[in-house]
Design an enzyme around this catalytic site. Structure first.
Site, mmCIF file in Angstrom:
data_model
loop_
_atom_site.group_PDB
_atom_site.id
_atom_site.type_symbol
_atom_site.label_atom_id
_atom_site.label_comp_id
_atom_site.label_asym_id
_atom_site.label_seq_id
_atom_site.Cartn_x
_atom_site.Cartn_y
_atom_site.Cartn_z
ATOM 1 N N SER A 131 0.837 -1.201 0.000
ATOM 2 C CA SER A 131 0.000 0.000 0.000
ATOM 3 C C SER A 131 0.866 1.242 0.000
ATOM 4 O O SER A 131 1.969 1.242 0.577
ATOM 5 C CB SER A 131 -0.866 -0.013 1.265
ATOM 6 O OG SER A 131 -1.499 1.233 1.430
ATOM 7 N N TYR A 155 -1.569 -0.693 10.675
ATOM 8 C CA TYR A 155 -1.879 -1.324 9.386
ATOM 9 C C TYR A 155 -0.725 -1.103 8.412
ATOM 10 O O TYR A 155 -0.228 -2.037 7.766
ATOM 11 C CB TYR A 155 -3.185 -0.753 8.815
ATOM 12 C CG TYR A 155 -3.382 -1.084 7.347
ATOM 13 C CD1 TYR A 155 -3.677 -2.381 6.948
ATOM 14 C CD2 TYR A 155 -3.244 -0.095 6.362
ATOM 15 C CE1 TYR A 155 -3.829 -2.699 5.602
ATOM 16 C CE2 TYR A 155 -3.401 -0.399 5.019
ATOM 17 C CZ TYR A 155 -3.689 -1.698 4.642
ATOM 18 O OH TYR A 155 -3.830 -2.003 3.317
ATOM 19 N N LYS A 159 2.216 -3.766 6.456
ATOM 20 C CA LYS A 159 2.620 -3.824 5.043
ATOM 21 C C LYS A 159 4.135 -3.628 4.914
ATOM 22 O O LYS A 159 4.805 -4.326 4.156
ATOM 23 C CB LYS A 159 1.881 -2.744 4.234
ATOM 24 C CG LYS A 159 0.362 -2.945 4.169
ATOM 25 C CD LYS A 159 0.018 -4.209 3.428
ATOM 26 C CE LYS A 159 -1.471 -4.480 3.359
ATOM 27 N NZ LYS A 159 -1.794 -5.803 2.844
HETATM 28 P P1 NAD Z 1 -11.001 -6.926 1.240
HETATM 29 O O1 NAD Z 1 -11.185 -6.948 2.719
HETATM 30 O O2 NAD Z 1 -12.171 -6.684 0.387
HETATM 31 O O3 NAD Z 1 -10.302 -8.291 0.768
HETATM 32 C C1 NAD Z 1 -9.410 -9.001 1.572
HETATM 33 C C2 NAD Z 1 -9.826 -10.452 1.552
HETATM 34 O O4 NAD Z 1 -8.934 -11.203 2.368
HETATM 35 C C3 NAD Z 1 -11.227 -10.682 2.112
HETATM 36 O O5 NAD Z 1 -11.970 -11.486 1.218
HETATM 37 C C4 NAD Z 1 -10.983 -11.397 3.440
HETATM 38 O O6 NAD Z 1 -12.035 -12.284 3.763
HETATM 39 C C5 NAD Z 1 -9.676 -12.101 3.168
HETATM 40 N N1 NAD Z 1 -8.867 -12.370 4.356
HETATM 41 C C6 NAD Z 1 -8.496 -11.512 5.337
HETATM 42 N N2 NAD Z 1 -7.746 -12.149 6.251
HETATM 43 C C7 NAD Z 1 -7.618 -13.436 5.831
HETATM 44 C C8 NAD Z 1 -6.961 -14.575 6.362
HETATM 45 N N3 NAD Z 1 -6.323 -14.539 7.526
HETATM 46 N N4 NAD Z 1 -7.022 -15.725 5.653
HETATM 47 C C9 NAD Z 1 -7.708 -15.800 4.473
HETATM 48 N N5 NAD Z 1 -8.351 -14.745 3.945
HETATM 49 C C10 NAD Z 1 -8.311 -13.587 4.619
HETATM 50 O O7 NAD Z 1 -9.843 -5.871 0.935
HETATM 51 P P2 NAD Z 1 -9.344 -5.295 -0.461
HETATM 52 O O8 NAD Z 1 -9.708 -3.859 -0.497
HETATM 53 O O9 NAD Z 1 -9.740 -6.191 -1.565
HETATM 54 O O10 NAD Z 1 -7.780 -5.365 -0.225
HETATM 55 C C11 NAD Z 1 -6.987 -6.430 -0.721
HETATM 56 C C12 NAD Z 1 -5.561 -6.195 -0.297
HETATM 57 O O11 NAD Z 1 -5.120 -4.934 -0.779
HETATM 58 C C13 NAD Z 1 -5.341 -6.151 1.210
HETATM 59 O O12 NAD Z 1 -4.116 -6.768 1.498
HETATM 60 C C14 NAD Z 1 -5.270 -4.677 1.516
HETATM 61 O O13 NAD Z 1 -4.510 -4.418 2.682
HETATM 62 C C15 NAD Z 1 -4.583 -4.157 0.271
HETATM 63 N N6 NAD Z 1 -4.848 -2.740 -0.014
HETATM 64 C C16 NAD Z 1 -6.139 -2.303 -0.164
HETATM 65 C C17 NAD Z 1 -6.390 -0.956 -0.422
HETATM 66 C C18 NAD Z 1 -7.810 -0.439 -0.548
HETATM 67 O O14 NAD Z 1 -7.994 0.773 -0.473
HETATM 68 N N7 NAD Z 1 -8.821 -1.265 -0.771
HETATM 69 C C19 NAD Z 1 -5.314 -0.066 -0.560
HETATM 70 C C20 NAD Z 1 -4.027 -0.548 -0.439
HETATM 71 C C21 NAD Z 1 -3.796 -1.890 -0.162
#
Ligand code: NAD
Ligand code: UDP
Length: 349
Positions: A131, A155, A159
């Site tokens: 991120s 958080y 990362k």
């Molecule tokens: P999201 O919560 O929609 O998706 C994450 C998925 O991971 C979910 O389906 C959840 O059920 C699953 N999950 C969480 N912990 C788990 C575990 N221990 N075992 C198995 N599954 C698990 O989030 P997103 O927005 O799709 O984000 C995806 C990735 O991108 C994450 O790593 C997040 O930190 C990163 N990210 C997101 C953003 C954003 O703004 N959405 C920005 C930067 C980075």
């Protein structure tokens, strides 16, 4: 050969969009998700968009035996996993301040367990969801990948720590390849309106707040401060269409699995290179949706930075990726999803 990609966290917001891009490019994704922030309907919607059945294993990345059997299952049918796409994480910044241990456990311990399972299964390639938050307060803009790493919340530290673990692991073993994708602010939805962002409880981010206010699920959007040193005083971010981000994952996997990727560890910004203020985003959304979004200015949100945007040149040069979709399109597609699914995904359909 069609490569199998284990997509940890594949049922989530970015994961589902990435599944569509992977399938449409000819990869075979296998989802591994504990559904802590998602559900099976999202996967069924991906199947509807692509016309392809998606294998989904319900499991937690902290569960070594569940991971072992997932890798084994793929190997046993002659489709061993070529690469892990690791999106599984808890992602709410505010919550990470109040529950840091849960965040370090899920995001850092979970990654260690996943990396150990990859080692046992002989899988040496990982693409990790990092991120822009790893940069913290900008020393200069746009952010380039060599900018100092200094997150301002647990958080962000999860990362940064995982990036460091991957860096060290690659240094220890030339056979391992790790690509970290530093996303800026993903918003919008697939053009079909079938999949999109569906935060459980109160949204943390601006765009889902805008769309929820537009459908009447929230009465009024709060603008967190209009006294930043930005053109209109409101916070500036680099919003990137989730479908462009999804394509970035495919490009990263293409690269990681090719002979071009000599070096073990690499990190890339995925952003557009353009900043948009809170007021500009609300304006674009109102224009594109034709729906007013009641809003009022309140005080700044603790820990917020004024502005952030990416220099995406490295991803462009090395991965051949560039964001193509405009902020207007992000608003149109995000609205299309929200208005077709005002309460998000149903539990069943
Ligand atoms: P999201 O919560 O929609 O998706 C994450 C998925 O991971 C979910 O389906 C959840 O059920 C699953 N999950 C969480 N912990 C788990 C575990 N221990 N075992 C198995 N599954 C698990 O989030 P997103 O927005 O799709 O984000 C995806 C990735 O991108 C994450 O790593 C997040 O930190 C990163 N990210 C997101 C953003 C954003 O703004 N959405 C920005 C930067 C980075
Ligand atoms: N923001 C806002 N109201 C909200 C949520 C966010 O004004 O309800 C602002 C926030 O201060 C920041 C921008 O919108 O300037 C993007 O915030 P978000 O949480 O979506 O992303 P991040 O700050 O993590 O980059």
């Amino acid at each position: 050969m069609e490569h199998s990609i284990l997509v940890a966290g594949g049922a989530g917001y970015i994961g589902t969009h990435t599944l569509v891009s992977l399938i449409q490019t000819g990869y075979r994704p296998v989802v591994f998700d504990n559904f802590s922030n998602s559900g099976i309907v999202a996967i069924e919607r991906v199947e509807k968009i692509t016309g392809v059945a998606v294998e989904c294993i319900v499991g937690d990345i902290r569960d070594a035996s569940a991971l072992d059997s997932a890798f084994q299952q793929c190997a046993d049918r002659g489709q061993p996993v070529s690469c892990v796409l690791h999106l599984a994480a808890l992602k709410a910044v505010g919550e990470s301040n109040s529950m840091p241990l849960a965040y370090y456990d899920n995001n850092v311990t979970g990654t260690l367990v996943l990396l150990e399972a990859m080692r046992r299964a002989g899988v040496g390639t990982i693409v990790f969801s990092s991120s822009a938050t790893v940069y913290g307060e900008p020393e200069f803009l746009p952010f380039v990948e060599t900018h100092r790493i200094a997150p301002t919340n647990p958080y962000g530290w999860t990362k940064a720590m995982v990036e460091q673990i991957l860096r060290d692991l690659c240094a220890s073993d030339p056979a391992i390849k790790a690509i970290c994708l530093r996303y800026f602010n993903p918003i919008g939805a697939h053009e079909s309106g079938l999949i999109g962002e569906d935060p459980r409880g109160e949204p943390n981010n601006l765009f889902p707040y805008i769309t929820r206010t537009a459908v009447g699920r929230s009465a009024c959007l709060r603008i967190f401060g209009d006294d930043y040193d930005t053109p209109d005083g409101t916070g500036v971010r680099d919003y990137v269409h989730v479908a462009d981000l999804a394509d970035g994952h495919v490009k990263a996997i293409d690269y990681a699995l090719s002979s071009r990727s000599g070096q073990g560890f690499a990190a890339f910004n995925l952003g557009t290179g353009r900043g948009t203020s809170v007021k500009e985003l609300i304006g674009a959304f109102e224009r594109e949706s034709g729906v007013p979004v009641p809003h009022q200015v309140t005080s700044r949100r603790a820990g917020d930075i004024g502005e952030a945007w990416a220099d995406p040149a490295l991803a462009n040069q090395v991965l051949g990726w560039a964001a193509r979709r405009s902020v207007d399109q992000m608003c149109r597609d995000g609205w299309n999803w929200q208005k077709n699914n005002p309460d998000g995904y149903p539990e069943k359909e």
